[in-house]
Design an enzyme around this catalytic site. Structure first.
Site, PDB file in Angstrom:
ATOM      1  N   HIS A  65       0.845  -1.205   0.000  1.00 51.00           N
ATOM      2  CA  HIS A  65       0.000   0.000   0.000  1.00 51.00           C
ATOM      3  C   HIS A  65       0.878   1.253   0.000  1.00 51.00           C
ATOM      4  O   HIS A  65       1.937   1.295   0.629  1.00 51.00           O
ATOM      5  CB  HIS A  65      -0.938  -0.001   1.216  1.00 51.00           C
ATOM      6  CG  HIS A  65      -2.152  -0.864   1.022  1.00 51.00           C
ATOM      7  ND1 HIS A  65      -2.846  -1.425   2.058  1.00 51.00           N
ATOM      8  CD2 HIS A  65      -2.791  -1.254  -0.122  1.00 51.00           C
ATOM      9  CE1 HIS A  65      -3.877  -2.133   1.573  1.00 51.00           C
ATOM     10  NE2 HIS A  65      -3.849  -2.044   0.255  1.00 51.00           N
ATOM     11  N   ASP A  67       0.856   4.125   1.384  1.00 48.73           N
ATOM     12  CA  ASP A  67       1.288   4.821   2.607  1.00 48.73           C
ATOM     13  C   ASP A  67       2.475   4.116   3.272  1.00 48.73           C
ATOM     14  O   ASP A  67       3.022   4.619   4.255  1.00 48.73           O
ATOM     15  CB  ASP A  67       0.129   5.008   3.607  1.00 48.73           C
ATOM     16  CG  ASP A  67      -0.562   3.709   4.006  1.00 48.73           C
ATOM     17  OD1 ASP A  67      -0.698   2.816   3.152  1.00 48.73           O
ATOM     18  OD2 ASP A  67      -0.974   3.597   5.184  1.00 48.73           O
TER      19      ASP A  67
HETATM   20 ZN   LIG Z   1      -1.405   1.553   5.930  1.00 46.23          ZN
HETATM   21 ZN   LIG Z   2      -2.389  -1.162   4.221  1.00 46.24          ZN
END
Ligand SMILES: [Zn+2]
Ligand SMILES: [Zn+2]
Length: 307
Positions: A65, A67
């Site tokens: 992901h 982030d």
């Molecule tokens: Zn995350």
């Molecule tokens: Zn995640």
């Protein structure tokens, strides 16, 4: 050793919290830093700390992901110009991490001036680096997300100097032999050195979790840990809602820590719905309701000693 939080927000950055990145400073065990996840702007966060990119030896990515990985290409590139030249770096992460790095570096025509080894990990993998055993297990997050459990070697117990002196063996080079050897011969006597040393000190166990909802592998990663670093995207409210989004609720984290006799739980990946003041209030409420749960809710640049 120290854990330094560089980003503690879930999903999006806020004015108070950057996206996910956490550093383990291995001093004095090793003169190195290990990084867990590399959210966007991680290199800017590092500029506010004493972390040197030349001493950044290993990076562990929990999952793909954004982030957790959008800071990676910039960090790898800058390392070439910030003390990393010719100093090898090993990057661990899920399948796809190699393609992500190769593609971003190729399209941006970035070249690294140090050897980069990329290791794509799988559930159950074990690596031993510098005597530290790294156990890797798959979590439950919708996409492959991993936890990294680090087991440090035990160290010899201290020398019982008072016992040696009571038997007439005074401080000197002979004490080194009592520390290093199984038996020592001194003035015609044979000594079993184990009798003159305190018990071995067990090595620390420190686990860094990726984003996850509760699952059985979490116990393998947490059991008897000195410290776990775990997400709690939701610090209050509907328990089951957090699972719909493949994340953990604070009640999940408390249960995990209690089941596994975890000594200290450091909570990160806090939803951007909470502001710093809310977090302080929630932390207090959690503490009152769970007096035996030893925890801290991390904020950016929080540093926690784990010696
Ligand atoms: Zn995350
Ligand atoms: Zn995640």
């Amino acid at each position: 050793m120290e854990i330094i939080f560089l980003g503690t927000s879930a999903g999006l950055p806020t004015k108070e919290r950057n996206t996910q990145s956490t550093v383990l400073s291995l001093e004095p065990f090793l003169s190195e830093f290990w990084l867990f996840d590399a959210g966007e702007a991680v290199q800017h966060q590092i500029l506010h700390t004493r972390i040197k990119l030349g001493k950044l030896r290993r990076i562990f990515i929990t999952h793909m992901h954004g982030d957790h990985i959008f800071g990676l290409p910039g960090l790898l590139s800058s390392r070439s110009f910030q003390g990393g030249e010719n100093k090898p770096l090993t990057l661990y992460g899920p399948a796809g991490i190699r393609e992500f790095i190769e593609t971003t570096l190729k399209l941006s025509e970035s070249r690294l001036n140090y050897p980069l080894e990329v290791v794509e990990v799988e559930d159950g993998d074990i690596y031993i680096e510098d005597e530290i055993t790294i156990n890797i297990h798959l979590l439950a997050h919708g996409i492959p997300s991993y936890g990294y459990r680090l087991e440090f070697p035990s160290s010899p117990g201290r020398l019982l100097q008072e016992k040696l002196q009571a038997e007439g063996i005074m401080p000197g080079p002979i004490y080194r032999d009592f520390k290093m050897q199984d038996t020592v011969e001194y003035e015609g006597m044979i000594y079993h050195t184990q009798d003159y040393r305190a018990d071995e000190v067990p090595g620390k166990i420190v686990t860094f979790f990726g984003d996850t909802m509760p699952n059985r592998n979490e116990d393998l990663l947490a059991v008897n840990a000195d410290v776990i670093v775990h997400e709690s995207t939701y610090l209050e409210g509907d328990h089951l809602l957090s699972h719909q989004y493949h994340h953990s609720h604070i009640a999940d984290v408390i249960g995990l820590a209690e089941r596994n006799q975890v000594k200290l739980t450091l909570i990160n990946h806090v939803s951007n719905r909470y502001h710093q003041l809310d977090v302080a209030e929630l932390e207090e409420a959690i503490r009152l309701a769970n007096p035996d749960f030893n925890f801290k809710i991390a904020h950016d640049f929080m540093t926690v000693s784990i010696d």
